[in-house]
Write a protein that holds these residues in place. Structure first.
Motif: not given
Length: 305
Positions: A64-84
């Motif tokens: 989702f993050a990749i394909q929304l960025a592909e459509r010109g969106q800035n992305i806020v990514l929230i999850s557990r693993t910081l390195a990933k």
């Protein structure tokens, strides 16, 4: 009424019912062709400049993050693993030239995490929220779950509370702007009984019901809420099994989901293969369907051991 008249009445009644169901089949097939055949590109830019994706470091969330960025969106990514998260964010920025923000947090921790999330997103023009983060207890009958109290609490916090709290944080600003898109990721597992994953299936049923409610509540204010109910997608949950006819790749699945968001639907299984699976779940006898799903889950459990 004579016997002949009764026969004629039953004939016309039967014909009317047959025509009704044929029309429904035609409409559903036409919708499927338009949605999944043409795959119109979702215009998410009209909702805002930023998208927020939870559970964004792997699988469906990452895609989702990749394909929304592909459509010109800035992305806020929230999850557990910081390195990933940092790796995904760097790839997105370098490939699509958009901005990113990341936050490493565990949605199972409870209410204490949401103040930090609120600070992270303050002032952003958020147009799209993808409530994707999810978890489930080990595959086992309800009374046989290891550490059941913790398993129940964690599943409810991640699968239910996260959807409520993230929506509570972001929806008011969407209402002020009279535009917004909310994609809640439920599961095909809530269509019919899900043996050995009762708590997971029940929490995903909540996501479906909540999504339908807010869709009706806020559609007049320009907010579109869509519930997505996937079956098996190649991800960590399915041990990254090789995609096939039923088990879709995350990339292919999310591409279909974003196409669905351009239609008027309030819920979808996300791709036509999963729509077929969902039809079976709703129409087969629950005993037959639950037994078949139970066999699949048992195979996954055996591979995890």
């Amino acid at each position: 009424m004579s016997f002949q008249n009764l026969q004629d009445a039953l004939y016309w009644l039967g014909l009317a019912v047959a025509i009704y169901f044929l029309v429904r089949v035609f409409i559903n097939l036409a919708a499927a062709v338009l949605t999944y055949g043409l795959l119109p590109k979702a215009n998410v830019a009209k909702y805002g400049k930023w998208s927020v994706v939870t559970g964004a470091s792997d699988g469906i969330g990452k895609e989702f993050a990749i394909q929304l960025a592909e459509r010109g969106q800035n992305i806020v990514l929230i999850s557990r693993t910081l390195a990933k998260l940092q790796s995904v964010a760097q790839d997105i920025e370098s490939t699509y030239g958009v901005k990113t923000k990341v936050l490493s947090t565990d949605f199972g921790r409870g209410d204490c995490i949401y103040d930090e999330i609120a600070q992270l997103i303050a002032g952003l023009d958020i147009g799209t929220l993808v409530n994707n983060v999810g978890t489930g207890p080990p595959i086992a009958r309800f009374t046989e779950m290891p550490d059941p109290s913790q398993a129940i609490r964690n599943t409810v916090e991640v699968n239910i509370i996260s959807v409520l709290k993230m929506t509570q944080l972001i929806l008011p600003e969407m209402v002020k702007k009279q535009r917004g898109l909310i994609i809640n990721v439920s599961s095909g597992g809530c269509v019919a009984p899900l043996p050995s994953l009762a708590v997971y299936g029940a929490t995903k049923s909540f996501v479906d019901y909540f999504s339908r409610c807010i869709s009706h509540e806020y559609e007049v204010e320009g907010i579109k809420a869509v519930c997505i109910m996937p079956y098996f997608v190649s991800s960590n949950l399915t041990l990254n099994a090789k995609p096939n006819f039923w088990l879709r790749s995350a990339k292919d699945y999310v591409r279909n989901v974003l196409a669905v968001t351009t239609t008027s639907t309030r819920w979808s299984h996300g791709c036509w293969q999963h729509d077929v699976h969902g039809w079976m779940g709703r129409n087969l006898p629950h005993k037959v369907y639950a037994t078949s799903i139970g066999l699949v889950l048992q195979r996954i459990k055996n591979k995890q051991m």
